[in-house]
Design a protein around this motif. Structure first.
Motif, mmCIF file in Angstrom:
data_model
loop_
_atom_site.group_PDB
_atom_site.id
_atom_site.type_symbol
_atom_site.label_atom_id
_atom_site.label_comp_id
_atom_site.label_asym_id
_atom_site.label_seq_id
_atom_site.Cartn_x
_atom_site.Cartn_y
_atom_site.Cartn_z
ATOM 1 N N ALA A 420 2.394 18.849 -37.583
ATOM 2 C CA ALA A 420 1.954 17.576 -38.083
ATOM 3 C C ALA A 420 0.692 17.372 -37.048
ATOM 4 O O ALA A 420 -0.417 16.842 -37.218
ATOM 5 N N THR A 421 0.924 17.734 -35.700
ATOM 6 C CA THR A 421 0.048 17.452 -34.510
ATOM 7 C C THR A 421 -1.033 18.381 -34.777
ATOM 8 O O THR A 421 -2.045 17.897 -34.675
ATOM 9 N N GLY A 422 -1.009 19.489 -35.346
ATOM 10 C CA GLY A 422 -1.872 20.428 -35.459
ATOM 11 C C GLY A 422 -2.839 19.965 -36.715
ATOM 12 O O GLY A 422 -3.958 20.170 -36.584
ATOM 13 N N LEU A 423 -2.236 19.589 -37.830
ATOM 14 C CA LEU A 423 -3.030 18.895 -38.780
ATOM 15 C C LEU A 423 -3.715 17.801 -38.417
ATOM 16 O O LEU A 423 -4.906 17.720 -38.780
ATOM 17 N N LEU A 424 -3.261 16.869 -37.749
ATOM 18 C CA LEU A 424 -4.097 15.550 -37.340
ATOM 19 C C LEU A 424 -5.158 15.942 -36.387
ATOM 20 O O LEU A 424 -6.134 15.308 -36.461
ATOM 21 N N SER A 428 -9.192 15.034 -37.322
ATOM 22 C CA SER A 428 -9.836 14.385 -36.165
ATOM 23 C C SER A 428 -10.974 15.069 -35.666
ATOM 24 O O SER A 428 -12.177 14.489 -35.841
ATOM 25 N N TRP A 429 -10.755 16.434 -35.441
ATOM 26 C CA TRP A 429 -11.913 17.349 -34.718
ATOM 27 C C TRP A 429 -12.956 17.337 -35.876
ATOM 28 O O TRP A 429 -14.217 17.257 -35.591
ATOM 29 N N ASN A 430 -12.442 17.554 -37.130
ATOM 30 C CA ASN A 430 -13.676 17.725 -38.255
ATOM 31 C C ASN A 430 -14.287 16.375 -38.455
ATOM 32 O O ASN A 430 -15.521 16.428 -38.905
ATOM 33 N N GLU A 434 -16.761 18.086 -34.610
ATOM 34 C CA GLU A 434 -17.629 19.287 -35.059
ATOM 35 C C GLU A 434 -18.842 18.656 -35.722
ATOM 36 O O GLU A 434 -19.945 19.478 -35.639
ATOM 37 N N PRO A 435 -18.884 17.499 -36.466
ATOM 38 C CA PRO A 435 -20.174 17.238 -36.784
ATOM 39 C C PRO A 435 -21.284 17.097 -35.831
ATOM 40 O O PRO A 435 -22.518 17.357 -36.134
ATOM 41 N N ALA A 436 -20.830 16.683 -34.657
ATOM 42 C CA ALA A 436 -21.857 16.457 -33.407
ATOM 43 C C ALA A 436 -22.093 17.856 -32.695
ATOM 44 O O ALA A 436 -23.139 18.061 -32.119
ATOM 45 N N THR A 437 -21.040 18.702 -32.747
ATOM 46 C CA THR A 437 -21.265 19.850 -31.888
ATOM 47 C C THR A 437 -21.190 21.078 -32.532
ATOM 48 O O THR A 437 -21.703 22.451 -32.307
ATOM 49 N N THR A 438 -20.908 21.132 -33.804
ATOM 50 C CA THR A 438 -21.008 22.377 -34.820
ATOM 51 C C THR A 438 -19.859 23.347 -34.304
ATOM 52 O O THR A 438 -19.850 24.649 -34.661
ATOM 53 N N ILE A 439 -18.934 22.803 -33.377
ATOM 54 C CA ILE A 439 -17.827 23.870 -32.925
ATOM 55 C C ILE A 439 -16.745 23.772 -33.802
ATOM 56 O O ILE A 439 -16.034 22.436 -33.970
ATOM 57 N N ASN A 440 -16.044 24.919 -34.215
ATOM 58 C CA ASN A 440 -15.088 24.816 -35.026
ATOM 59 C C ASN A 440 -13.924 24.614 -34.020
ATOM 60 O O ASN A 440 -13.520 25.153 -32.937
ATOM 61 N N GLY A 441 -12.794 23.751 -34.492
ATOM 62 C CA GLY A 441 -11.492 23.034 -33.651
ATOM 63 C C GLY A 441 -10.211 23.967 -33.944
ATOM 64 O O GLY A 441 -9.392 23.362 -33.675
#
Length: 465
Positions: A420-424, A428-430, A434-441
């Motif tokens: 659940a922590t990984g999913l949340l 949240s990262w996406n 990611e929209p601001a940095t284009t870095i995959n989380g």
């Protein structure tokens, strides 16, 4: 005969030959274990061949060549690194998997350590992984056909190819897929060097190193700067390092006779993988030198327009070969997990018989095939699908599985808290990062998953037995 007719004839002959090989080697599975693992009778070379056919899907070739135009030298190092290090990691892990060698799937191994609910979650995550992976391959089929065959609707041949891989998954299981994969990787090993040579000839034998030195994206000092593009590639490398710890790949370990053979399979795979990657890089570099101002989506159109007509058919066959060989294994794995890990886990009072599991797996193959067609025709951006397949699996499953292999024995709530922590974290990262940095989380979410599991295991009160 026009170049389009030549290419179309070659593709039809290839698909019929592939279907004939599958029918010739078909042996109806008599048990669910044989359907899943082929009774663990295969020698090391066929296992290496089928693993290479699995990991080198059409998307890997097409995306690899395209993104050299976007990222330059950093993507060259990305291709080289991801052709070796992930398989060394899995080879090392496989030597520690003796307690799990009799399992049928990755989900079953997770269920053995953490219980039925994490096992079911793993099965669901794998279905998402399979859908996005097969969608990439379907888009590759569709694009490769449309680039050189204008006289036939590309979706007709694409659907024919999908019906062939559904046939493999429904009739023969992993055994028939393994034999056809060996034939497919053999075809690919012949075609890909000739394709690189053909592009080399078409570009007028350019002096590659001298021309690349003039391009800013190939400057070595830029490689180590903390710029957004470099960080984005590094994040994708971290995710690629662990994304192959997934059910279809781990299934090759269960297909091996023992841990030692599994370790050797992945070690030899890394060697051949490096060989293939060099030719993918050469194709990308030659096309970049010849047409440096192309958009990534225009690279393959340019390549197809500047090679001999007969090579157009060979390129389509190569891409179809890679796409089908990857898609059929992911489809098979998806069917196995749905019938063996999700349905069987829900029906604990009355275990599902092997015959019913087989029927359910074959129905699932058809159902998932239809879903992936819909997804692939809805989203045609290969790079986006490439990152989606990271997001739906790595944050949820990878950390619990690696910890289990390394000897961690947590409870079912512990694993569910981590998942659940990984999913949340990835959601949240996406949404915000990611929209601001284009870095995959995905890798960051996986680490958060592992930390949450360890914290829950050592900080929460233990249940009294």
């Amino acid at each position: 005969m026009s170049s389009c007719n030549i290419a179309l004839t070659m593709v039809i002959v290839f698909l019929l030959l592939l279907l004939g090989i599958g029918i010739f080697f078909t042996r109806i599975s008599t048990s669910f274990r044989e359907y899943v693992l082929g009774n663990q009778e295969l020698h090391t070379p066929p296992l290496v061949g089928t693993l290479l056919a699995l990991i080198y899907g059409g998307g890997r070739l097409m995306i690899g060549v395209e993104q050299i135009h976007n990222f330059g030298l950093s993507w060259v190092f990305f291709i080289l690194a991801t052709s070796v290090f992930p398989y060394w990691l899995i080879s090392w892990l496989s030597l520690r998997m003796r307690p799990f060698m009799h399992n049928l799937s990755m989900s079953e191994s997770i269920g053995r350590v953490y219980g039925k609910y994490p096992r079911m979650v793993t099965g669901l995550a794998n279905i998402g992984l399979a859908i996005f992976t097969i969608s990439i391959q379907i888009n590759v089929m569709s694009r490769s056909i449309s680039m050189c065959i204008d006289s036939v609707d590309r979706r007709i041949i694409t659907i024919c190819a999908i019906l062939i891989l559904v046939f493999y998954a429904r009739i023969g299981g992993l055994r028939i897929i393994t034999f056809t994969d060996v034939a497919q990787i053999f075809v690919f090993f012949i075609i890909i060097p000739f394709l690189a040579f053909s592009i080399f000839e078409a570009t007028g034998k350019p002096k590659m190193l001298s021309l690349l030195r003039t391009k800013e994206m190939f400057a070595f000092d830029k490689l180590w700067q903390c710029e957004p593009k470099q960080l984005a590639v590094f994040a994708l490398f971290l995710s690629s390092l662990v994304v192959n710890i997934n059910p279809p790949v781990i299934q090759k370990i269960y297909m091996s006779a023992d841990c030692l053979q599994a370790g050797m399979v992945f070690f030899f795979t890394s060697i051949f993988s490096l060989f293939i990657s060099v030719f993918i890089i050469l194709i990308g570099l030659y096309s970049l030198i010849a047409a440096p101002h192309l958009l990534a989506t225009e690279v393959w159109i340019y390549i197809m327009a500047h090679i001999a007509p007969i090579f157009k058919g060979f390129v389509v066959i190569s891409l179809l070969t890679m796409a089908i060989s990857t898609a059929d294994t992911y489809l098979n794995s998806c069917c196995v997990m749905f019938s063996n890990d999700i349905v069987s886990s829900m029906m604990t009072k009355k275990p599902v018989s092997y015959n019913r599991q087989l029927r359910l797996a074959k129905v699932t193959a058809l159902f998932v095939g239809v879903i992936t067609i819909i997804v692939s025709f809805s989203c045609s951006d290969l790079f986006s699908l490439f990152k989606f397949r990271f997001d739906c699996f790595i944050p949820i499953v990878t950390a619990p599985f690696i910890l289990a292999i390394l000897g961690f024995r947590g409870s079912s709530p512990t694993a569910l808290i981590g998942m659940a922590t990984g999913l949340l974290t990835i959601l949240s990262w996406n949404k915000w990062i990611e929209p601001a940095t284009t870095i995959n989380g995905s890798c960051m979410a996986m680490i958060a998953n592992g930390i949450a599991m360890m914290a829950a295991h050592y900080l929460l009160p233990k249940q009294k037995k």
